[in-house]
Design an enzyme around this catalytic site. Structure first.
Site, PDB file in Angstrom:
ATOM      1  NE  ARG A 229      -3.933  -0.396   2.054  1.00 54.33           N
ATOM      2  CZ  ARG A 229      -4.717   0.076   2.887  1.00 54.33           C
ATOM      3  NH1 ARG A 229      -4.735  -0.639   3.950  1.00 54.33           N
ATOM      4  NH2 ARG A 229      -5.522   1.163   2.851  1.00 54.33           N
TER       5      ARG A 229
ATOM      6  CG  ASP B 221     -13.449   2.038   5.376  1.00 57.03           C
ATOM      7  OD1 ASP B 221     -12.637   2.216   4.514  1.00 57.03           O
ATOM      8  OD2 ASP B 221     -13.040   2.356   6.540  1.00 57.03           O
TER       9      ASP B 221
ATOM     10  CE  LYS C 119      -9.866   3.131   0.912  1.00 58.09           C
ATOM     11  NZ  LYS C 119      -9.365   4.034   2.315  1.00 58.09           N
TER      12      LYS C 119
HETATM   13  C1  S3P Z   1      -9.298   5.410   8.050  1.00 59.27           C
HETATM   14  C2  S3P Z   1      -9.389   6.296   7.041  1.00 59.27           C
HETATM   15  C3  S3P Z   1      -9.883   5.531   5.836  1.00 59.27           C
HETATM   16  C4  S3P Z   1     -10.421   4.290   6.018  1.00 59.27           C
HETATM   17  C5  S3P Z   1      -9.792   3.498   6.698  1.00 59.27           C
HETATM   18  C6  S3P Z   1      -9.517   4.173   8.097  1.00 59.27           C
HETATM   19  C7  S3P Z   1      -8.928   6.141   9.401  1.00 59.27           C
HETATM   20  O1  S3P Z   1      -8.527   5.456   5.076  1.00 59.27           O
HETATM   21  O2  S3P Z   1     -10.559   3.693   4.672  1.00 59.27           O
HETATM   22  O3  S3P Z   1     -10.332   2.249   6.938  1.00 59.27           O
HETATM   23  O4  S3P Z   1      -8.959   5.685  10.644  1.00 59.27           O
HETATM   24  O5  S3P Z   1      -8.356   7.319   9.398  1.00 59.27           O
HETATM   25  P1  S3P Z   1      -7.991   6.593   4.213  1.00 59.27           P
HETATM   26  O6  S3P Z   1      -7.504   7.783   4.852  1.00 59.27           O
HETATM   27  O7  S3P Z   1      -7.125   5.865   3.126  1.00 59.27           O
HETATM   28  O8  S3P Z   1      -9.234   6.957   3.263  1.00 59.27           O
END
Ligand code: S3P
Length: 450
Positions: free
Chosen positions: A127, A320, A347
């Site tokens: 990632r 999500d 993701k």
């Molecule tokens: C999260 C932010 C999101 C989400 C992840 C949790 C967080 O990711 O998809 O499951 O706790 O800040 P991204 O910041 O990559 O959008």
């Protein structure tokens, strides 16, 4: 730390009924451990998610010298060491599958006087991390990545970081939070401006721990050089985990489920708005506040869905929930179109590709685009689908199976334990036909046509 390959056997069960307690919010659990560890004094956390992701963060803070007690499951007592009290770890810090742990810790550790190394499992190791290391470098952080900006991250100790104004080009709460957490250790202030507002748990929790920041949707300003004051944190049920039951109860005829005290942060409930646009019957009851976060009971009854064009303004607020939404769309009448969701490609798996592949196996037409998909609603048949080790993809296919004509084998599901321990048992209690490999008694399959 690669999870052993485990699969599920899923098929229609009975109508979903009852009152369910969904486990605690993953995003809030990570942040609660982080800020309580850096605070002066003792903080008590309840509603903590006993999932592998949140526990990875907890173990890392123990390794950084923080005492964390577990009086009972779902509770933690964190003996904060103060903003300057973390100790150098002697070996790499393992974030497991948790992108939130790695990205937020990159910011937090960049401001420490010692070196550290952040590693992750096979999925996390693919990632992108440049999205955090580039703005952190502007603040004076020195973080080396593997080729292509991938983990592991070698974080070199810094004397003092500099505050910056960061205009983010991707709507990501993890990126925003990494920069804001580094901002605790800066000279001057750090400002983050987002292209679209994302979940604001870091900001809300910093305020609850007494840090004098200012924030509004899409913008936060953190001054450096203050201290955090211990406080108790009450974590609501995770809307993203509730989402699988919301979609399942909507799809399965005769269902009526109550989901208790679910977190209703406005930046998390895009799916609720989108499902209602598709025809879902979801009522919000006993709206309340818990530890500074809105919570409510959600009452979901079966309703037929129709396809829509998902409004782009909801995308960040349901980032999500797309695996669950794709399944809802597969069972809806007509076509559902998703655009503006390119983030799904980076993701825990490429969620557009993995969900599309599984739905095609189950007989559903899906046209992919770089930032979304068109899903042609239809009848689901049985088959063997691969979740590619992605917890939310696995759970989404367990929901799909509740509407399929034949059994669905879902492969590589062990990572469901990262976010939703007890999903199988809770699903079974609610009426899902779902069992671990080879374990589904034929009697669980109910013929709804009779
Ligand atoms: C999260 C932010 C999101 C989400 C992840 C949790 C967080 O990711 O998809 O499951 O706790 O800040 P991204 O910041 O990559 O959008």
């Amino acid at each position: 730390m690669s999870a052993p390959l485990v699969s599920w056997n899923a098929m229609p069960g009975s109508a979903l009924r009852g009152t369910l307690e969904i486990p605690g919010d993953k995003s809030v659990s990570h942040r609660a451990i982080m800020l309580a560890s850096l605070a002066d004094g003792v903080s008590r956390i309840d509603g903590f998610l006993e999932g592998e992701d949140a526990r990875a963060t907890e173990s890392i803070f123990r390794r950084l010298g923080v005492r964390i007690d577990t009086p009972q499951a779902g509770s933690r007592i964190v003996h904060g060491v103060g903003i300057d009290g973390l100790r150098a770890p002697s070996t790499p810090l393992d974030c497991g599958n948790a992108g939130t742990a790695m990205r937020l810790l990159a910011g937090l550790l960049a401001g420490q006087p010692f070196d550290s190394v952040l590693v992750g499992d096979a999925s996390l190791s693919k990632r992108p991390m440049h999205r955090v290391t580039v703005p952190l470098a502007r603040m004076g952080a020195r973080i080396d990545t593997a080729d292509g900006g991938l983990p592991p991250l070698q974080v070199h100790g810094a004397t003092r970081l500099q505050g910056i104004e960061f205009i983010a080009d991707v709507a990501s709460a993890q990126v925003k939070s990494a920069v804001l957490l580094a901002g605790l250790f800066t000279e001057g202030s750090t400002t983050v401006i987002e292209p679209q507002p994302t979940r604001d748990y870091t900001e809300r929790m910093l305020a609850a721990f007494g840090w004098p920041l200012t924030f509004s949707p899409g913008r936060a300003i953190v001054p450096g050089g203050h201290r955090l004051r211990a406080t108790d944190v009450h974590i609501p049920a995770d809307f993203s985990s509730a989402a699988f039951f919301i979609v399942a109860a909507t799809l399965v005829p005769g269902s009526g489920l109550r989901l208790r005290r679910v977190g209703m942060n406005p930046r998390r409930i895009g799916l609720l708005h989108v499902l209602r646009l598709m025809g879902a019957d979801i009522t919000v009851e006993t709206a309340d506040e818990q530890g500074g976060e809105p919570v409510a009971d959600l009452v979901v009854r079966h309703a037929p869905l129709h396809g829509i064009e998902v409004p782009v303004e909801h995308v960040a607020d349901m980032i999500d929930e797309f695996p669950a939404l794709f399944v809802a769309a597969a069972c809806a009448q007509g076509v559902t179109t998703v655009r503006g969701a390119a983030e799904l490609r980076v993701k825990e798996s490429d969620r557009i590709a993995t969900v599309a592949a599984g739905l095609r196996t189950l007989g559903i037409g899906v046209d992919e685009s770089p930032d979304g998909a068109r899903i042609h609603g239809g009848e689901l048949r049985g088959g063997r689908v691969d979740s590619h080790g992605d917890h939310r993809v696995a759970m989404a296919f367990a929901v799909a199976a509740q509407c399929a004509r034949d059994a669905v084998i879902i492969e590589d599901v062990a990572n469901v334990a990262t976010s939703f321990p007890g999903f199988v048992e809770l699903g079974q209690a609610a009426g899902f036909g779902l069992a671990r490999e080879g374990g589904l008694p034929a009697a669980l399959a109910v013929d709804r046509t009779s």
